[in-house]
Design a protein around this motif. Sequence first.
Motif, short mmCIF file in Angstrom:
data_model
loop_
_atom_site.label_atom_id
_atom_site.label_comp_id
_atom_site.label_asym_id
_atom_site.label_seq_id
_atom_site.Cartn_x
_atom_site.Cartn_y
_atom_site.Cartn_z
N THR A 132 58.68 154.67 68.93
CA THR A 132 58.28 153.72 67.90
C THR A 132 57.27 152.72 68.44
OG1 THR A 132 60.46 153.96 66.93
CG2 THR A 132 59.18 152.10 66.18
N ILE A 133 57.38 152.38 69.71
CA ILE A 133 56.40 151.47 70.32
C ILE A 133 55.01 152.09 70.31
CG2 ILE A 133 55.77 150.28 72.46
CD1 ILE A 133 58.79 150.13 73.08
N ILE A 134 54.93 153.38 70.61
CA ILE A 134 53.65 154.08 70.60
C ILE A 134 53.11 154.16 69.16
CG2 ILE A 134 52.49 156.25 71.19
CD1 ILE A 134 53.54 154.58 73.59
N ILE A 135 53.98 154.37 68.19
CA ILE A 135 53.56 154.39 66.79
C ILE A 135 53.00 153.03 66.39
CG2 ILE A 135 54.36 154.59 64.40
CD1 ILE A 135 56.39 156.66 65.42
N ASN A 136 53.67 151.94 66.80
CA ASN A 136 53.18 150.60 66.49
C ASN A 136 51.84 150.34 67.15
OD1 ASN A 136 55.44 150.06 64.97
ND2 ASN A 136 56.50 148.97 66.59
N ALA A 137 51.66 150.81 68.39
CA ALA A 137 50.37 150.66 69.06
C ALA A 137 49.29 151.45 68.33
CB ALA A 137 50.48 151.11 70.52
N GLY A 138 49.65 152.62 67.82
CA GLY A 138 48.69 153.41 67.05
C GLY A 138 48.30 152.71 65.76
N MET A 139 49.25 152.03 65.12
CA MET A 139 48.93 151.28 63.90
C MET A 139 47.99 150.12 64.22
SD MET A 139 50.40 153.00 61.57
CE MET A 139 50.22 154.44 62.60
N LEU A 140 48.17 149.52 65.39
CA LEU A 140 47.26 148.45 65.81
C LEU A 140 45.86 149.00 66.07
CD1 LEU A 140 46.89 145.47 66.58
CD2 LEU A 140 47.57 146.09 68.90
N THR A 156 46.98 147.38 76.84
CA THR A 156 46.78 146.29 75.89
C THR A 156 47.44 146.57 74.55
OG1 THR A 156 44.68 145.81 76.99
CG2 THR A 156 45.05 144.80 74.85
N ALA A 157 47.19 147.74 73.97
CA ALA A 157 47.73 148.03 72.64
C ALA A 157 49.25 148.16 72.66
CB ALA A 157 47.09 149.30 72.07
N VAL A 158 49.79 148.78 73.69
CA VAL A 158 51.24 148.95 73.76
C VAL A 158 51.92 147.59 73.96
CG1 VAL A 158 53.12 149.94 75.12
CG2 VAL A 158 51.16 151.35 74.49
N PHE A 159 51.41 146.78 74.88
CA PHE A 159 52.00 145.45 75.07
C PHE A 159 51.80 144.57 73.84
CE2 PHE A 159 51.70 145.92 79.89
CZ PHE A 159 53.02 146.33 79.97
N ALA A 160 50.64 144.70 73.17
CA ALA A 160 50.41 143.94 71.94
C ALA A 160 51.39 144.37 70.86
CB ALA A 160 48.97 144.14 71.46
N ALA A 161 51.68 145.67 70.78
CA ALA A 161 52.65 146.15 69.79
C ALA A 161 54.04 145.57 70.07
CB ALA A 161 52.70 147.67 69.80
N ILE A 162 54.40 145.47 71.33
CA ILE A 162 55.70 144.88 71.67
C ILE A 162 55.73 143.40 71.31
CG2 ILE A 162 57.21 144.29 73.62
CD1 ILE A 162 56.25 146.93 74.93
N ILE A 163 54.67 142.68 71.64
CA ILE A 163 54.60 141.24 71.35
C ILE A 163 54.61 141.01 69.84
CG2 ILE A 163 53.10 139.21 71.48
CD1 ILE A 163 52.21 140.32 74.26
N ILE A 164 53.82 141.79 69.10
CA ILE A 164 53.75 141.63 67.65
C ILE A 164 55.11 141.92 67.02
CG2 ILE A 164 52.74 142.63 65.55
CD1 ILE A 164 50.11 142.90 67.17
N SER A 165 55.80 142.93 67.52
CA SER A 165 57.13 143.26 66.98
C SER A 165 58.12 142.13 67.22
CB SER A 165 57.65 144.55 67.62
OG SER A 165 56.84 145.64 67.29
#
Length: 138
Positions: free
Chosen positions: A81-89, A111-120
């Motif tokens: 799900t983290i990778i999916i969130n990074a893909g949405m970003l 950057t995108a994976v850590f940003a997805a974690i932070i945004i979540s």
Amino acid sequence: MVKFLLRVIVNGLALWVATLILPGMEVIPSDTVGDTGDTTLNTVIAYLVIGLVFGAVNAVVKPVISLLSLPLTCLTLGLFTIIINAGMLILTVWLTSYLPIQVTVDAFWWTAVFAAIIISIVSMVANGVFGLNRSSRD
């Protein structure tokens, strides 16, 4: 309508926190949009517009991708799900490249994976504060 506006504000807030923490993520506000002369107002508008685009991507594309990747998500015990969130970003980055207001991410993996974690995390906390996760009979 109020919940919708709060969700856009929460998305903008989460993106703002991610850009503060991660040096590889940047929002580029346009000086021509609104043309108020106030850079702070232009920046706030930029985050709200990007939050709107990010919310639309999460509402339209993410359910389809989540359903298609359900076996992989189950296999990884939900970590995919983290990778999916990074893909949405990254999809949001691509979509905003056609707007005068843009968000940039320099690398997918870090950057995108850590940003997805932070945004979540920020979205989860802000949704709890504003009560957006509670079901209501409106």
